[in-house]
Scaffold this active site. Structure first.
Site, PDB file in Angstrom:
ATOM      1  N   ILE A  87       0.815  -1.218   0.000  1.00  0.00           N
ATOM      2  CA  ILE A  87       0.000   0.000   0.000  1.00  0.00           C
ATOM      3  C   ILE A  87       0.848   1.268   0.000  1.00  0.00           C
ATOM      4  CG2 ILE A  87      -1.994  -1.083   1.095  1.00  0.00           C
ATOM      5  CD1 ILE A  87      -1.081   0.020   3.756  1.00  0.00           C
ATOM      6  N   GLY A  88       2.167   1.115   0.054  1.00  0.00           N
ATOM      7  CA  GLY A  88       3.019   2.298   0.034  1.00  0.00           C
ATOM      8  C   GLY A  88       4.484   1.919  -0.037  1.00  0.00           C
ATOM      9  N   ARG A  89       5.298   2.889  -0.449  1.00  0.00           N
ATOM     10  CA  ARG A  89       6.739   2.675  -0.527  1.00  0.00           C
ATOM     11  C   ARG A  89       7.469   3.910  -0.032  1.00  0.00           C
ATOM     12  NH1 ARG A  89       5.134   0.725  -5.614  1.00  0.00           N
ATOM     13  NH2 ARG A  89       5.247  -1.547  -5.815  1.00  0.00           N
ATOM     14  N   GLY A  90       8.616   3.678   0.599  1.00  0.00           N
ATOM     15  CA  GLY A  90       9.497   4.754   1.002  1.00  0.00           C
ATOM     16  C   GLY A  90      10.834   4.609   0.312  1.00  0.00           C
ATOM     17  N   VAL A  91      11.791   5.438   0.703  1.00  0.00           N
ATOM     18  CA  VAL A  91      13.116   5.382   0.095  1.00  0.00           C
ATOM     19  C   VAL A  91      13.772   4.032   0.339  1.00  0.00           C
ATOM     20  CG1 VAL A  91      15.416   6.406   0.085  1.00  0.00           C
ATOM     21  CG2 VAL A  91      13.405   7.865   0.301  1.00  0.00           C
ATOM     22  N   SER A  92      13.630   3.512   1.542  1.00  0.00           N
ATOM     23  CA  SER A  92      14.275   2.236   1.889  1.00  0.00           C
ATOM     24  C   SER A  92      13.303   1.286   2.576  1.00  0.00           C
ATOM     25  CB  SER A  92      15.479   2.487   2.800  1.00  0.00           C
ATOM     26  OG  SER A  92      15.073   3.163   3.979  1.00  0.00           O
ATOM     27  N   SER A  93      12.013   1.422   2.288  1.00  0.00           N
ATOM     28  CA  SER A  93      11.022   0.591   2.975  1.00  0.00           C
ATOM     29  C   SER A  93       9.819   0.335   2.085  1.00  0.00           C
ATOM     30  CB  SER A  93      10.566   1.268   4.276  1.00  0.00           C
ATOM     31  OG  SER A  93       9.925   2.498   3.991  1.00  0.00           O
ATOM     32  N   VAL A 109       5.544  -0.583   2.600  1.00  0.00           N
ATOM     33  CA  VAL A 109       4.433  -0.651   3.547  1.00  0.00           C
ATOM     34  C   VAL A 109       3.377  -1.601   2.989  1.00  0.00           C
ATOM     35  CG1 VAL A 109       2.672   0.633   4.799  1.00  0.00           C
ATOM     36  CG2 VAL A 109       4.882   1.712   4.292  1.00  0.00           C
ATOM     37  N   ASP A 141       9.978  16.846   9.684  1.00  0.00           N
ATOM     38  CA  ASP A 141       9.604  16.435   8.323  1.00  0.00           C
ATOM     39  C   ASP A 141       8.090  16.508   8.143  1.00  0.00           C
ATOM     40  OD1 ASP A 141      10.157  15.684   5.733  1.00  0.00           O
ATOM     41  OD2 ASP A 141      10.124  13.540   6.156  1.00  0.00           O
TER      42      ASP A 141
END
Length: 406
Positions: A30-36, A38, A153
């Site tokens: 359901i989601g993505r980060g720079v190094s992760s 979700v 942030d």
């Protein structure tokens, strides 16, 4: 919202995440980060749905220094989330797991997604809706600051919406404890939301540093963005955008501001103060007239005869208002040709037609650029700023190469 799964989204094997798999069943991304990544996950015992943030910490992707940095940042984030647990407008950390190769953070599942996506869909929000969102955000920021925590942030991407459209502040990866009088010097955040003192600190070794006030600057940027649909600080050359931030150069020039109250403009100006000493605190911002609302007055003790008279006068008044609403002043050809966009009915007609053709990317003023909302770059160094110069495309490319930010 479910995202397409790529090679980088592969689930950890059982051996690398046994403790997590025993309790939770991971589902779609359901989601993505720079190094992760979700994922939605389901608690095996209760069937309740949550969101799990999965971070891979292996030597294949990160250097030893980066590995330790990610682990330390995640532990710090976990500690802060447990400290602020229970606040209605801060995401709740349910569980956390750490193995030799992966780290897992389990949160409440926020089905409505990010405030950023909601804003992209709506283009701009009303003052009423913005008031509710900003009140909740400032209450969360006030709670953090009272616990000597600075977020660093704040942006619409890190504000989540639950089923009732209530916000939850998330992503505490840059957060840290800050004792009274203590200052920070680390460069982190997202370019359009960085406070002037963060930029100055990164360019001047003699600068005293920055404190919790940077969160209030970001709140001012968010408030502006929600109402205008575009950020207050933008320039195609990023070096000039950073200068605009440091000098506090922004305008209420786009047509959206024609219908906004002076009260909300005043609040924005008090939050976007270049001098952090002059900037409102979270508590002061919550006391601003923008957040005042009319409390329900006590019910009148009227007799039946008086109630009937009030009802009659109300009906008569409503009829007159309805009649006056249909008495539109005649529109002259000269006024229409002179400035059609200045006429509200015509402006709405133009906007509606343009929106049907071009979607959300309708530019309504020189200072408006919705594309800036999507321009986020990884952290990097700042150059020293010299006099402004007009340059060709090569100069612009050079500026952008020097000003790679997150």
């Amino acid at each position: 919202m479910t995202l397409d799964v790529g090679p980088e989204d592969e689930l950890p094997d059982w051996a690398a995440a046994k403790e997590f798999y025993q309790k939770y069943d991971p589902k779609d991304v359901i989601g993505r980060g720079v190094s992760s990544v979700v994922r939605r996950c389901v608690h095996r015992a209760t069937g309740q749905e949550f969101a799990v943030k999965i971070m891979e910490v292996t030597a294949e992707r990160l250097s030893p220094e980066q590995l330790e940095e990610v682990r330390e940042a995640t532990r710090r984030e976990t500690h802060i989330l447990r400290q602020v647990a229970g606040h209605p407008h801060i995401i709740t950390l349910i569980d956390s797991y750490e193995s030799s190769s992966f780290m897992f953070l389990v949160f409440d599942l926020m089905r409505k997604g990010e405030l950023f996506d909601y804003l992209t869909e709506k283009v701009a929000l009303s003052e009423k809706e913005t008031r509710s969102i900003m009140r909740s955000l400032l209450e969360a920021v006030s709670f953090l600051h009272n616990n000597n925590i600075v977020h660093r942030d704040l942006k619409p991407e890190n504000i989540l919406l639950d089923d009732n459209m209530q916000i939850r502040l998330s992503d505490f990866g840059f957060s840290c404890h800050l004792e009274p009088g203590e200052k920070l010097r680390e460069l982190c955040g997202t370019p359009g939301y960085l406070a002037p003192e963060i930029l100055k600190c990164s360019m001047d070794e003699t600068h005293p540093g920055y404190g919790k006030e940077v969160d209030l600057w970001a709140c001012g940027v968010i408030l502006f963005t929600l109402l205008a649909g575009s950020p207050p600080f933008w320039h195609r050359r990023q070096i000039l955008m950073l200068r605009m931030i440091m000098e506090g150069q922004y305008q209420f020039s786009s047509p959206e501001w024609d219908d906004r109250s002076d009260t909300v403009k005043d609040l924005i100006s008090r939050l976007l103060q270049v001098d952090p000493v002059e900037r409102l605190t979270a508590e002061q911002a919550l006391q601003h007239p923008f957040f005042e609302r009319c409390e329900g007055s006590q019910a009148w003790n009227l007799t039946p005869r008086q109630r009937f008279r009030v009802a009659v006068w109300t009906v008569l008044a409503a009829g007159r208002v309805a009649l006056s609403a249909h008495r539109i002043r005649p529109l002259t050809k000269s006024a229409l040709l002179r400035d059609p966009y200045a006429l509200r009915p015509v402006r709405r007609l133009i906007d509606n037609c343009a929106f049907r053709l071009y979607g959300h990317w309708v530019k309504k003023g020189e200072q408006q650029n919705r594309a800036a909302l999507f321009q986020h770059r990884p952290p990097g160094p700042f150059p020293m700023m010299g006099p402004e110069e007009e340059g060709d495309s090569a100069t612009i490319a050079e500026d952008e190469a020097m000003l790679v930010l997150g």
